[in-house]
Design a protein around this motif. Structure first.
Motif, short mmCIF file in Angstrom:
data_model
loop_
_atom_site.label_atom_id
_atom_site.label_comp_id
_atom_site.label_asym_id
_atom_site.label_seq_id
_atom_site.Cartn_x
_atom_site.Cartn_y
_atom_site.Cartn_z
N GLN A 146 36.64 -0.62 18.67
CA GLN A 146 36.12 -0.91 17.32
C GLN A 146 35.07 0.14 16.99
O GLN A 146 34.08 0.28 17.70
CB GLN A 146 35.51 -2.30 17.28
CG GLN A 146 35.07 -2.72 15.89
CD GLN A 146 36.24 -3.04 14.99
OE1 GLN A 146 37.18 -3.71 15.41
NE2 GLN A 146 36.19 -2.57 13.76
N ALA A 203 33.04 -3.90 10.22
CA ALA A 203 33.98 -3.71 9.12
C ALA A 203 33.27 -3.82 7.78
O ALA A 203 32.17 -4.38 7.67
CB ALA A 203 35.09 -4.76 9.20
N THR A 214 44.02 -4.07 4.16
CA THR A 214 43.83 -3.78 5.58
C THR A 214 45.17 -3.24 6.08
O THR A 214 46.16 -3.97 6.11
CB THR A 214 43.44 -5.04 6.37
OG1 THR A 214 42.16 -5.50 5.93
CG2 THR A 214 43.39 -4.76 7.87
N LEU A 235 41.93 5.97 5.20
CA LEU A 235 40.53 5.54 5.16
C LEU A 235 39.84 5.96 3.87
O LEU A 235 38.83 5.37 3.48
CB LEU A 235 39.78 6.12 6.37
CG LEU A 235 40.06 5.42 7.70
CD1 LEU A 235 39.49 6.22 8.85
CD2 LEU A 235 39.50 4.00 7.69
N SER A 291 40.39 -0.61 2.63
CA SER A 291 39.22 -1.27 3.22
C SER A 291 39.12 -1.04 4.72
O SER A 291 38.07 -0.67 5.24
CB SER A 291 39.28 -2.76 2.93
OG SER A 291 38.21 -3.44 3.56
N ARG A 292 40.23 -1.25 5.42
CA ARG A 292 40.25 -1.11 6.88
C ARG A 292 41.57 -0.49 7.32
O ARG A 292 42.59 -0.67 6.68
CB ARG A 292 40.12 -2.47 7.59
CG ARG A 292 38.91 -3.30 7.27
CD ARG A 292 38.91 -4.54 8.16
NE ARG A 292 37.82 -5.46 7.85
CZ ARG A 292 37.93 -6.52 7.08
NH1 ARG A 292 39.09 -6.81 6.52
NH2 ARG A 292 36.91 -7.32 6.88
N ARG A 329 33.26 6.40 6.70
CA ARG A 329 34.38 5.47 6.81
C ARG A 329 34.68 5.10 8.26
O ARG A 329 35.58 4.30 8.53
CB ARG A 329 35.64 6.11 6.20
CG ARG A 329 35.49 6.54 4.76
CD ARG A 329 35.25 5.35 3.82
NE ARG A 329 36.40 4.47 3.84
CZ ARG A 329 36.32 3.16 4.02
NH1 ARG A 329 35.15 2.57 4.17
NH2 ARG A 329 37.41 2.42 4.02
N SER A 358 35.21 1.54 9.50
CA SER A 358 36.35 0.78 9.00
C SER A 358 37.62 1.01 9.82
O SER A 358 38.69 0.57 9.42
CB SER A 358 36.62 1.16 7.54
OG SER A 358 35.49 0.85 6.76
N LEU A 359 37.48 1.68 10.94
CA LEU A 359 38.63 1.95 11.81
C LEU A 359 38.56 1.10 13.07
O LEU A 359 37.53 1.00 13.72
CB LEU A 359 38.65 3.42 12.22
CG LEU A 359 39.68 3.79 13.29
CD1 LEU A 359 41.10 3.71 12.75
CD2 LEU A 359 39.40 5.19 13.85
N SER A 360 39.68 0.48 13.41
CA SER A 360 39.86 -0.20 14.69
C SER A 360 41.07 0.43 15.38
O SER A 360 42.09 0.67 14.73
CB SER A 360 40.11 -1.69 14.52
OG SER A 360 39.06 -2.31 13.81
N TYR A 417 42.18 -7.92 12.76
CA TYR A 417 42.29 -8.49 11.42
C TYR A 417 43.77 -8.67 11.09
O TYR A 417 44.64 -8.06 11.71
CB TYR A 417 41.66 -7.56 10.37
CG TYR A 417 40.27 -7.08 10.71
CD1 TYR A 417 39.18 -7.93 10.55
CD2 TYR A 417 40.06 -5.80 11.19
CE1 TYR A 417 37.90 -7.49 10.87
CE2 TYR A 417 38.79 -5.35 11.52
CZ TYR A 417 37.71 -6.20 11.37
OH TYR A 417 36.46 -5.79 11.68
#
Length: 304
Positions: A7, A11, A71, A87, A91-92, A117, A120-122, A138
């Motif tokens: 992560q 977020a 997402t 990105l 949003s994600r 940004r 906002s990255l996983s 998510y």
């Protein structure tokens, strides 16, 4: 299956809107530099071909129709070309990457190229063929990906089945696979992928992609396919499995009539004909003439 989640940070809240002003996309020189840094040599086994053209990834994002509230699930982000473009818009992004070296480097690349940004990255280090919705941080609303061409269809079908929250998918695949997925009944390339994709929604071609935007340059042409989920058919896995079993049987010997092709599935040609007639289907028709709704009705007919 081992799943490693990286992560990048907290977020965005639902009120936050992505700002793409500081998102710098990757060009050919940066792609090569990253690959050299990581000792990465694209492999046919993993279906790796990295996009190095900014206009192409922007076009993919635009064709997907995703926006600030989405997402996005991305499969096979590689060195991050499409990830960065996403990105700048959504949003994600949840990136599923099977290669641990690439998965580990991706958050750092995003921090360098799009610092505002990066939170906002996983990144989920896993095989997309076996990843589950519960493995994701998510619930994705969209799938946008340059899919590994050797497993593109099973990955697409698996993720649409596993993640009912996905309302739209825009994937880049081999051109002939794109044609097959989007083919309507009666088309010469209409088959199992066409019908199964239609189980989840409306399927259409969304453009072509040239070979020269990839490194290494593939030997095949590429195409974009969109799936817009309609929820017209049951999300129950058992119901879907029954329908898919009929589809597989119908196309196993595609030149045969449905009465003959489904004899093994039904237990006998006579029982196959009974079920076909009960579903309102001509026993002498071939599977290539039937739409997904025909297969759904047929799967619902109880055995004698």
């Amino acid at each position: 299956m081992a799943v490693l989640l990286v992560q990048a940070g907290p977020a965005l809240s639902t009120d936050d809107t992505p700002a793409d002003t500081d998102v710098r996309l990757l060009g050919p020189a940066q792609i090569r530099r990253l690959a050299d840094e990581l000792g990465v040599r694209p492999t046919k086994t993993l279906g790796q071909n990295f996009v190095h053209d900014g206009n192409t990834v922007r076009r993919i994002v635009a064709a997907s129709g995703v926006g600030a509230d989405d997402t996005v699930l991305e499969v096979g982000p590689g060195l991050g070309s499409l990830t960065l473009a996403l990105l700048g818009t959504v949003s994600r992004v949840i990136a599923v990457e099977i290669d641990p070296v690439l998965a580990t480097r991706l958050p750092a690349t995003v921090a360098e190229q799009a610092p505002s940004r990066s939170a906002s990255l996983s990144v989920v280090t896993a095989d997309a063929m076996s990843v589950r919705a519960t493995d994701l941080p998510y619930a994705p609303t969209a799938l946008v990906a340059n899919l590994p061409y050797n497993v593109a269809v099973p990955v697409l079908l698996h993720l649409l089945a596993e993640c009912p929250s996905i309302t739209t998918a825009l994937v880049m695949v081999q051109a002939e696979v794109a044609d097959r997925l989007a083919a309507p009944p009666g088309n010469r390339v209409y088959g199992v992928p066409s019908v199964k994709a239609r189980y989840f929604g409306d399927v259409s071609r969304a453009g072509a992609v040239g070979r020269n935007v990839f490194w290494p340059e593939p030997k095949v042409e590429s195409g974009l396919v969109r799936v817009q989920r309609t929820d017209a058919h049951s999300a129950d896995p058992a119901a879907r499995a029954r329908v898919f079993a009929v589809i597989d049987a119908a196309f196993a010997q595609r030149r045969k009539t449905m009465r003959s092709a489904l004899a093994g599935w039904a237990g006998s040609p006579v029982e196959a004909e009974r079920r076909l007639r009960a579903a309102g289907i001509d026993p002498q028709i071939r599977g290539e003439k039937l739409d997904v709704d025909d297969f759904v009705r047929l799967a619902a007919v109880e055995p004698a």
